[in-house]
Design a protein around this motif. Sequence first.
Motif, PDB file in Angstrom:
ATOM      1  N   MET A   1       0.826  -1.208   0.000  1.00  0.00           N
ATOM      2  CA  MET A   1       0.000   0.000   0.000  1.00  0.00           C
ATOM      3  C   MET A   1       0.862   1.260   0.000  1.00  0.00           C
ATOM      4  N   GLY A   2       2.097   1.109   0.505  1.00  0.00           N
ATOM      5  CA  GLY A   2       2.973   2.267   0.525  1.00  0.00           C
ATOM      6  C   GLY A   2       3.353   2.747  -0.854  1.00  0.00           C
ATOM      7  N   ARG A   3       3.166   1.908  -1.891  1.00  0.00           N
ATOM      8  CA  ARG A   3       3.491   2.305  -3.256  1.00  0.00           C
ATOM      9  C   ARG A   3       2.333   3.047  -3.918  1.00  0.00           C
ATOM     10  N   ILE A   4       1.188   3.114  -3.260  1.00  0.00           N
ATOM     11  CA  ILE A   4       0.061   3.873  -3.798  1.00  0.00           C
ATOM     12  C   ILE A   4       0.412   5.369  -3.712  1.00  0.00           C
ATOM     13  N   PRO A   5       0.252   6.106  -4.784  1.00  0.00           N
ATOM     14  CA  PRO A   5       0.618   7.529  -4.763  1.00  0.00           C
ATOM     15  C   PRO A   5      -0.144   8.291  -3.674  1.00  0.00           C
ATOM     16  N   GLY A   6       0.583   9.006  -2.829  1.00  0.00           N
ATOM     17  CA  GLY A   6      -0.008   9.822  -1.786  1.00  0.00           C
ATOM     18  C   GLY A   6      -0.408   9.075  -0.536  1.00  0.00           C
ATOM     19  N   PHE A   7      -0.298   7.741  -0.520  1.00  0.00           N
ATOM     20  CA  PHE A   7      -0.748   6.971   0.651  1.00  0.00           C
ATOM     21  C   PHE A   7       0.110   7.288   1.877  1.00  0.00           C
ATOM     22  N   SER A   8       1.412   7.185   1.734  1.00  0.00           N
ATOM     23  CA  SER A   8       2.299   7.401   2.881  1.00  0.00           C
ATOM     24  C   SER A   8       2.198   8.828   3.402  1.00  0.00           C
ATOM     25  N   ASP A   9       2.088   9.786   2.500  1.00  0.00           N
ATOM     26  CA  ASP A   9       2.015  11.188   2.938  1.00  0.00           C
ATOM     27  C   ASP A   9       0.711  11.485   3.662  1.00  0.00           C
ATOM     28  N   ALA A  10      -0.356  10.787   3.290  1.00  0.00           N
ATOM     29  CA  ALA A  10      -1.654  11.040   3.921  1.00  0.00           C
ATOM     30  C   ALA A  10      -1.803  10.296   5.247  1.00  0.00           C
TER      31      ALA A  10
END
Length: 813
Positions: A1-10
Amino acid sequence: MGRIPGFSDAIFPKEASPNLSLVANLGLVLFLFLVGVEVDMRLLLSNWRIALSVGAAGMALPFGLGCAIAYGLYHQFRTDPGLVHIEFGTYMLFVGVAMAITAFPVLCRILTELKLLQTQVGIVTLSAGVGNDVVGWILLALCVALVNAGSGITALYILLTCVAYILVLVYIVRPAFLSILRRTGSLYSGPTQSVVALTILMTLASAFFTQIIGVHAIFGGFLIGLMCPHDGGFAIKLTEKIEDIVAVFFLPLYFALSGLNTDIGLLNDGITWGYVFGVIAIAFVGKFVGGTLAARLCKLVWRESFTIGVMMSCKGLVELIVLNIGYQAKILSQRTFTIFVVMALVTTFATTPLVSVLYPPWYQKKIAAWKRGEIDWDGNSLVDDCSTTDQDDTVLRKANTDEIRRLFVSLGLDTLPSIFTFMSLLGGGKSTISKTHPRNGDKTSEATGLEPSPKRPLAVHGVRMLELSERLSSVMKESEIDDYTSKDPVINAFRTFGQLNNVAVSGDVEIVPEGAYAEILARSAAEHSSDMVLIPLSQTGHLLESENSLPHSPGREAFQNKTYSTFLGPFLSKTSCNTALFVNNGFGAPSAGTDTTPRRIISRSSLRSQGQTLAPIVNRSHHIFFPFFGGPDDHLALRLVLRLTQSTNVTATIVHINLKKDATPNREIVSASQQTGAKDGVNVSVSPSQDTLIEQERAFFMSMKDSVPSELQPRVLFETFDGGASLQNIVEKAKSEVGQSAKNAGDLIVLGRGSGVRREFKSELANLISSTNLLGYSESDLGQCLGDVAEALIVTQVNASLLVIQARQGDST
């Protein structure tokens, strides 16, 4: 899931990373404290020779191979971003430790789930795992100290400080801590709230100290955990207080942050994947070969040695913690961190399937019998000529199926009163000895009690089944099962009752996963050569018992789940012993419908809780009602009823249900050989073979009636019921026989489960349920376990307990 764009930042923004890391590291310290608590050094000391050899070989070979591959990893990936410059020796030490360490908590969990903890394989593996765990953490502490030190002198200072701190913990802190535990009563009664607070404070203080001297904080928590005593079950009870918050809140956060550091996308070329397979191969082969050869040199057979080698290769959560420490210390880059994470996952997931293949239950039985000298290696019996006495005894017991000499009981906290009553009826009563004062002479004379003591006492083995949950404390109970069993209140009450009532008793506690209850119960009963297995159905509605479970939803509501079909169905189909299923309703205990809830009484001066007071039972009699249909189950049930009536407090009404006059389209009367093709609701006429079967059952009933001894005839009444075999008539007949004496010790209805003569009353049962206006009650799976007649008696709330009998498979006498 960490490779989903914007996931880690959100979800995990960079601004929150310091706070999340702080909380995660706090949870990691508490988790390593629990790991230390789980390690029982007594196990290592009692098996130190084999633990030393297997543990040393299981560490030395993978450590050496890890040092070899560390050379390639160091020179291939040392230019990756995020690394600090360290010497190759330090890097080699870390990689060697990462290859050599074994996940002790995961190892305990696997051994427990596979029921291997009490086998030689389990004991050797666990003993070696303890030593491996302790040595591995010491080496890792040394590695971290070398990374944090600026020079060799600083590293030596850190090491000597650690040694001094450990000595302070062992010789000053631990004795003072034990003194506090004894003074507060926490050592044997469980930790008080103040003791829990003190223990956590010591853990955090120790973590702070090891952090500031240059070693990671988790080592401080681990040392305090090692210091906690295991006497009196203190370690288990302390773990129960802390484990939920650590496992539910702290650890998921820590490993979520760890997952963010894992990037499979960095494994993007052939060289990297080559190192992935190389690391996996070295981690598994090194552990497997080292553990296998050491176990074989300790005179274990090859298959046991292979199993130990596979178990020692398990990595689990501990490996991930080691890798995170290396990543935080900038020893590992993100790419090498991901390589080792893949290795940890592969070796952990492969452990259980490989052990199941190498050491299955059938092989465990074979190797145990071979070591006892009962069979040769090919499985041929070696005791035929020297065990004629035991064989003759077995044949005699099978021929005299009314003689129950070995009873196997499933124990539960809420079923103890009814079990005690049943044992007292089978055991033959009490006898007392009248003695004179020692100064007046040594002669003693026996005074006869209510009933004479049997020549050969009833032998009863009880097993209390506790559920193996996901909690760490549940695994610790299994690893310390001998100490836990000796202090279990249910087992101790069971033993005391047997000693006071002329019954030879033994008891065990089994901690089993939910799906293995039927298999383990059937296997244990067969191993004890039981004449009968007694399974009381708990009022909790569950067969597996948690330590703190209390009865709830008494009566028919307890059967409105899939518990009994899930557990009893497989057990009844695979057991080789006679079985009795018991549903208590006031048989030596308060009725299932009795309201035992404390009542609040408000007065002008006080608000107090008043519990129910039970008066002594003056009338200790029991009345038994047994409707005899026919078949092996009913034959065994009839003999059991006559055995129970040998007690002077028991009377019985035995009614032969005449099926021949009521062969209706809704019911089939078939023999056991014809049972497979029968279908309910088909119009089937009575064939000559069925006429013969019915006549045989009538002849058996009359022969048993004529064989009743003269001393039992006043207490036993035989009848033939010609009023039709409808379910309603049977229920009405039962109500007229039982529950007539409100102040006796409880009545009992005995039923055969019906394997030889099929009697289904599905349509009548459905009508009965609808006619009694049972709101929310639907036809359950209870009929599959106990039979339709038993379910009808339960839903109509007949005022008596039920005992449903199933004869051993293949027994047609």
